[in-house]
Design an enzyme around this catalytic site. Structure first.
Site, short mmCIF file in Angstrom:
data_model
loop_
_atom_site.label_atom_id
_atom_site.label_comp_id
_atom_site.label_asym_id
_atom_site.label_seq_id
_atom_site.Cartn_x
_atom_site.Cartn_y
_atom_site.Cartn_z
N LYS A 77 -5.45 -13.25 2.14
CA LYS A 77 -4.73 -14.40 1.67
C LYS A 77 -3.24 -14.13 1.59
O LYS A 77 -2.41 -15.03 1.60
CB LYS A 77 -5.25 -14.81 0.28
N ASP A 140 0.60 -10.97 15.19
CA ASP A 140 -0.30 -10.68 14.08
C ASP A 140 0.54 -10.57 12.81
O ASP A 140 1.50 -9.81 12.77
CB ASP A 140 -1.03 -9.37 14.36
N GLY A 142 0.45 -9.73 8.69
CA GLY A 142 -0.34 -9.17 7.61
C GLY A 142 0.09 -7.76 7.31
O GLY A 142 1.07 -7.27 7.85
N LYS A 143 -0.65 -7.05 6.45
CA LYS A 143 -0.20 -5.75 5.99
C LYS A 143 -1.17 -4.62 6.29
O LYS A 143 -0.78 -3.46 6.25
CB LYS A 143 0.05 -5.81 4.47
N THR A 144 -2.45 -4.88 6.56
CA THR A 144 -3.42 -3.81 6.77
C THR A 144 -3.65 -3.67 8.27
O THR A 144 -4.64 -4.14 8.80
CB THR A 144 -4.74 -4.13 6.03
N PHE A 189 4.51 -1.55 -6.34
CA PHE A 189 3.52 -2.62 -6.20
C PHE A 189 4.20 -3.94 -6.53
O PHE A 189 4.63 -4.17 -7.66
CB PHE A 189 2.32 -2.40 -7.12
N VAL A 190 4.30 -4.80 -5.54
CA VAL A 190 5.00 -6.07 -5.72
C VAL A 190 4.04 -7.24 -5.55
O VAL A 190 3.01 -7.13 -4.88
CB VAL A 190 6.18 -6.21 -4.72
N ASP A 196 -0.76 -10.78 -4.16
CA ASP A 196 -1.44 -10.92 -5.44
C ASP A 196 -1.74 -9.58 -6.10
O ASP A 196 -1.64 -8.52 -5.51
CB ASP A 196 -2.76 -11.66 -5.26
#
Length: 220
Positions: A77, A140, A142-144, A189-190, A196
């Site tokens: 998300k 693409d 996203g982060k992972t 950690f943001v 989230d």
């Protein structure tokens, strides 16, 4: 040897570098949902700065893709706001130029965090069949990335580029996999801008640093 311009371009595409000692902005300078007052430490990246950087990333995409059509694979998300704003910026640029880059958006949901810790397991939630990517040019978001790209490549896309709003300076992170970087940040950690902590803070427009009390309040 790279020319000075090539080196400058590579540095710019690396993203806006936020130094380790960056304290962020005081909360009183911005508006945000009041129920998070004790749950965030500061505004780390204001929404206006995010939006301007996203517009610049859209220009990179327009410059790099020769195809008139691209597939945008949005990682839910946390990537939905970044994806929506990036696609909208691409559309705006296309309408004001002689070249329009048609975009189609598909979604995939991943889960790799428990509280504020990234886990080794990457869970694809929903359909893992990405056969619609075959032969397509993909951006693409996203982060992972490392595990996801390995999965995506099995469906034989024509070309894949990765746009990441944030890249953290931590060991063993595949930064080289991200072609368009919004911001390079320290290992903090943001939350906010759809990022989230256990499903909270997605409604923050700014990117903020979560406080210790916020972590405890929403810990599962």
């Amino acid at each position: 040897m790279s020319s000075p311009k090539q080196m400058d371009d590579a540095k710019v595409k690396r993203g806006i570098v936020i130094q380790d000692d960056w304290p962020g902005y005081h909360l009183d300078l911005f508006t945000y949902p009041e129920h998070y007052h004790d749950d965030i430490e500061n505004v780390y990246i204001p929404h206006g700065v995010i939006m301007n950087r996203v517009e610049r990333l859209a220009r990179y995409v327009m410059e790099d893709f020769e195809d008139s059509k691209i597939m945008v694979l949005c990682v839910l998300k946390g990537g939905y706001k970044f994806c929506a704003d990036l696609v909208e910026s691409i559309k705006v640029l296309g309408r004001s130029s002689s070249r329009y880059l048609e975009t189609r958006v598909e979604f995939i949901r991943l889960k790799s965090y428990l509280n504020d810790q990234s886990t080794e397991d990457l869970h694809i939630i929903g359909s893992s069949d990405l056969s619609f990517l075959r032969g397509k040019a993909i951006v693409d978001t996203g982060k992972t990335m490392k595990a996801l790209l390995k999965h995506v490549e099995t469906f034989e896309p024509k070309m894949v580029k990765v746009a990441g709003l944030l890249v953290k300076r931590v060991s063993n992170v595949a930064e080289s996999l991200t072609d368009y970087v919004g911001f390079e940040i320290p290992n903090r950690f943001v939350v906010g801008y759809a990022l989230d902590y256990n499903e909270y803070f997605r409604d923050l427009n700014h990117i903020c640093v979560i406080s210790k009390s916020g972590k405890m309040k929403y810990k599962i």
